[in-house]
Design an enzyme around this catalytic site. Structure first.
Site, mmCIF file in Angstrom:
data_model
loop_
_atom_site.group_PDB
_atom_site.id
_atom_site.type_symbol
_atom_site.label_atom_id
_atom_site.label_comp_id
_atom_site.label_asym_id
_atom_site.label_seq_id
_atom_site.Cartn_x
_atom_site.Cartn_y
_atom_site.Cartn_z
ATOM 1 N N GLU A 92 0.535 -1.159 -0.053
ATOM 2 C CA GLU A 92 -0.104 0.262 -0.218
ATOM 3 C C GLU A 92 0.506 1.020 -0.226
ATOM 4 O O GLU A 92 2.043 1.187 0.756
ATOM 5 C CB GLU A 92 -0.944 0.084 1.332
ATOM 6 C CG GLU A 92 -1.889 -0.819 1.029
ATOM 7 C CD GLU A 92 -2.777 -0.862 1.955
ATOM 8 O OE1 GLU A 92 -4.099 -0.943 2.360
ATOM 9 O OE2 GLU A 92 -2.173 -0.848 3.717
ATOM 10 N N CYS A 149 3.019 8.513 1.991
ATOM 11 C CA CYS A 149 3.678 7.036 2.595
ATOM 12 C C CYS A 149 4.157 6.360 1.531
ATOM 13 O O CYS A 149 3.329 5.446 1.091
ATOM 14 C CB CYS A 149 3.224 7.962 3.523
ATOM 15 S SG CYS A 149 3.371 6.570 4.874
ATOM 16 N N CYS A 186 6.734 -7.613 6.914
ATOM 17 C CA CYS A 186 7.663 -6.741 8.130
ATOM 18 C C CYS A 186 8.491 -8.128 8.588
ATOM 19 O O CYS A 186 7.556 -9.020 9.446
ATOM 20 C CB CYS A 186 7.346 -5.693 8.740
ATOM 21 S SG CYS A 186 8.823 -4.703 9.886
ATOM 22 N N CYS A 239 6.849 -5.403 16.344
ATOM 23 C CA CYS A 239 5.872 -4.330 16.929
ATOM 24 C C CYS A 239 4.068 -4.644 17.356
ATOM 25 O O CYS A 239 3.591 -4.717 16.493
ATOM 26 C CB CYS A 239 6.134 -2.700 16.819
ATOM 27 S SG CYS A 239 7.872 -2.764 15.891
ATOM 28 N N CYS A 265 1.186 -2.631 15.596
ATOM 29 C CA CYS A 265 1.416 -2.062 14.558
ATOM 30 C C CYS A 265 0.654 -3.681 13.708
ATOM 31 O O CYS A 265 0.835 -4.827 13.758
ATOM 32 C CB CYS A 265 2.724 -1.763 14.378
ATOM 33 S SG CYS A 265 3.154 -1.795 12.201
ATOM 34 N N CYS A 284 -1.061 6.051 9.342
ATOM 35 C CA CYS A 284 0.154 4.948 10.591
ATOM 36 C C CYS A 284 -0.184 3.531 11.361
ATOM 37 O O CYS A 284 -1.466 3.606 12.122
ATOM 38 C CB CYS A 284 0.691 6.000 11.371
ATOM 39 S SG CYS A 284 1.311 7.156 11.248
HETATM 40 N N1 SAH Z 1 8.892 -0.323 9.815
HETATM 41 C C1 SAH Z 1 9.361 1.526 9.751
HETATM 42 C C2 SAH Z 1 8.339 2.585 9.416
HETATM 43 C C3 SAH Z 1 6.604 2.284 9.486
HETATM 44 S S1 SAH Z 1 5.960 2.592 10.408
HETATM 45 C C4 SAH Z 1 8.931 1.424 11.762
HETATM 46 O O1 SAH Z 1 8.595 1.688 13.082
HETATM 47 O O2 SAH Z 1 9.694 3.138 11.545
HETATM 48 C C5 SAH Z 1 5.688 4.093 10.573
HETATM 49 C C6 SAH Z 1 5.204 4.860 11.642
HETATM 50 O O3 SAH Z 1 4.111 4.529 12.492
HETATM 51 C C7 SAH Z 1 5.780 4.689 12.685
HETATM 52 O O4 SAH Z 1 6.253 5.338 13.965
HETATM 53 C C8 SAH Z 1 5.116 3.303 13.634
HETATM 54 O O5 SAH Z 1 5.303 3.065 15.158
HETATM 55 C C9 SAH Z 1 4.008 3.551 13.440
HETATM 56 N N2 SAH Z 1 2.861 2.889 13.875
HETATM 57 C C10 SAH Z 1 2.771 2.061 13.846
HETATM 58 N N3 SAH Z 1 1.257 1.037 14.436
HETATM 59 C C11 SAH Z 1 0.412 2.257 14.631
HETATM 60 C C12 SAH Z 1 -1.071 2.574 15.228
HETATM 61 N N4 SAH Z 1 -1.434 1.067 15.365
HETATM 62 N N5 SAH Z 1 -0.921 3.470 15.331
HETATM 63 C C13 SAH Z 1 -0.610 5.366 14.756
HETATM 64 N N6 SAH Z 1 0.978 4.655 14.845
HETATM 65 C C14 SAH Z 1 1.387 2.975 14.267
HETATM 66 FE FE1 SF4 Z 2 7.899 -3.201 11.062
HETATM 67 FE FE2 SF4 Z 2 5.455 -1.830 12.269
HETATM 68 FE FE3 SF4 Z 2 7.438 -2.653 14.198
HETATM 69 FE FE4 SF4 Z 2 8.069 -0.402 12.051
HETATM 70 S S1 SF4 Z 2 6.146 -0.178 13.301
HETATM 71 S S2 SF4 Z 2 9.065 -2.139 12.569
HETATM 72 S S3 SF4 Z 2 6.328 -1.409 10.010
HETATM 73 S S4 SF4 Z 2 6.171 -3.826 13.077
#
Ligand code: SAH
Ligand code: SF4
Length: 363
Positions: free
Chosen positions: A98, A111, A118, A122, A125, A347
């Site tokens: 996406e 974006c 991934c 986390c 996410c 995000c």
């Molecule tokens: N993997 C990279 C980039 C992609 S995530 C990283 O982790 O930085 C982009 C941003 O969205 C990151 O700061 C991530 O922590 C945040 N993010 C992920 N899941 C989210 C959620 N459910 N609500 C708000 N932010 C989120």
């Molecule tokens: Fe991967 Fe989501 Fe963690 Fe970014 S926030 S490193 S996309 S699992």
């Protein structure tokens, strides 16, 4: 004489100018042809060699036999009530990723994704619940920008009032686990003979892959955003599990040493606001303590829920209090307004149905 080959055409959207030149020379053409093609593709958005009017007919035919200018196909396009557009893009092998365009009053941010899924997990996410399928190639990363440029009517890229002004690597995946393809794609997008988006308008977000941080600064010089989310190792080990490998002290020192860091070029600390987890006043003060002395922006992200997500967004008054403490310390308007959340484009909400086949099928 042009060489004859039966190999499938090479997609030039994944080539930098040096590589394109080498291909063009292999086909028997002088190097300057590469620069002409480059401008057609990256400044004018052409997808057919036949439309390159300053090349002779035979040249165009030979090029088309050996090279292609590919776009990902658009599986779906959704537009949010706030104007945000999310594309689900399908690549040659059928996998999907996406990308999201977020319009703002004086600019617009795209974006983009760097991986399908991934490797990291986390727990807040949505992408993290999807295993890594594979890295995106350079052409698949630049392809996301091309699709958005096409859709927004941004060609030629030199026109005034461009709507796609900024790029954030904040889509699916961990960009620093796909460094080479991401770096080449960013160099292509930055080229002044093409789309020409400056490194100052590109932000790479990482969960904290410490060994890749220094060269991101020296080789790319883009803005750095760190998914911090917690100020103690105990909590960050859970929220951002890569912290167990690269703990906070190590991460913060790498950021303090980030090349090109200045008051004009600050580190962005992303901090997702999770109810009862990391949203207290004490957490806010611990955050400030952690980043002391580093030119910084703080980006408080209200948690965006997704189906069956294990967390809840912090209460609005908690976010407000947290933001007040941060603002009092001199950081301006730190709360990020969720965009496109009605179409799961905000995000951390990105996830596709692409799945890696189970191991036994690979055997
Ligand atoms: N993997 C990279 C980039 C992609 S995530 C990283 O982790 O930085 C982009 C941003 O969205 C990151 O700061 C991530 O922590 C945040 N993010 C992920 N899941 C989210 C959620 N459910 N609500 C708000 N932010 C989120
Ligand atoms: Fe991967 Fe989501 Fe963690 Fe970014 S926030 S490193 S996309 S699992």
């Amino acid at each position: 004489m042009p060489q004859i080959s039966t190999a499938p055409p090479t997609d030039i959207t994944g080539l930098d100018l040096a590589e394109l030149t080498a291909h063009v020379e292999t086909l028997g053409f002088p190097a300057f042809r590469a620069r002409q093609i480059w401008r057609w593709v990256w400044r004018h958005g052409l997808t057919r060699f036949d439309d390159m009017t300053d090349l002779g007919k035979e040249t165009r035919q030979t090029l088309a036999q050996h090279l292609s200018i590919t776009r990902p196909s658009i599986s779906t396009r959704q537009q949010s009530r706030d104007g945000t557009i999310k594309w689900l893009l399908r690549f040659g092998d059928g996998h999907e990723a996406e990308c999201v365009y977020i319009p703002e009053s004086t600019r617009g941010t795209l974006c983009i994704s760097s991986q399908i899924g991934c490797t990291l997990t986390c727990p807040f996410c949505h992408t993290g619940t999807q295993r890594l399928v594979r890295n995106l190639s350079t052409g698949e990363i630049t392809g996301q920008v091309l699709i958005a440029m096409d859709a927004l009517g941004e060609w030629p890229a030199t026109q005034h009032g461009r709507r796609l002004t900024n790029i954030v690597l904040m889509g699916m995946g961990e960009p620093l686990y796909n460094y080479d393809n991401v770096a080449k794609a960013m160099h292509i997008i930055m080229s002044n003979e093409g789309i020409g988006i400056s490194k100052r308008r590109i932000t790479l977000s990482t969960s904290g892959i410490v060994p890749e941080i220094a060269r991101t600064g020296t080789e790319l010089g883009v803005n750095l955003a760190i998914s911090l989310h917690a100020s103690t190792d105990a909590l960050r080990d859970i929220l951002v599990p890569i912290n167990r490998k690269y703990p906070l002290d190590m991460l913060i020192e790498a950021c303090r040493a980030y090349p090109a860091l200045s008051n004009a070029r600050r580190i962005t600390w992303e901090y997702v606001m999770l109810d009862g987890i990391n949203d207290s006043d004490a957490d806010a003060r611990a955050l400030l303590q952690r980043i002391q002395g580093i030119p910084s922006k703080i980006n408080l992200i209200p948690f965006n829920p997704w189906p069956n997500s294990p967390y809840q967004c912090a209460a609005p008054e908690r976010i407000e209090n947290f933001a007040k403490i941060v603002m009092k310390a001199g950081y301006a308007s730190p709360v990020r307004t969720p965009r496109g959340d009605d179409i799961l484009a905000a995000c951390g909400q990105l996830k596709t149905a692409s799945q890696r086949p189970p191991k036994r099928q690979l055997a």
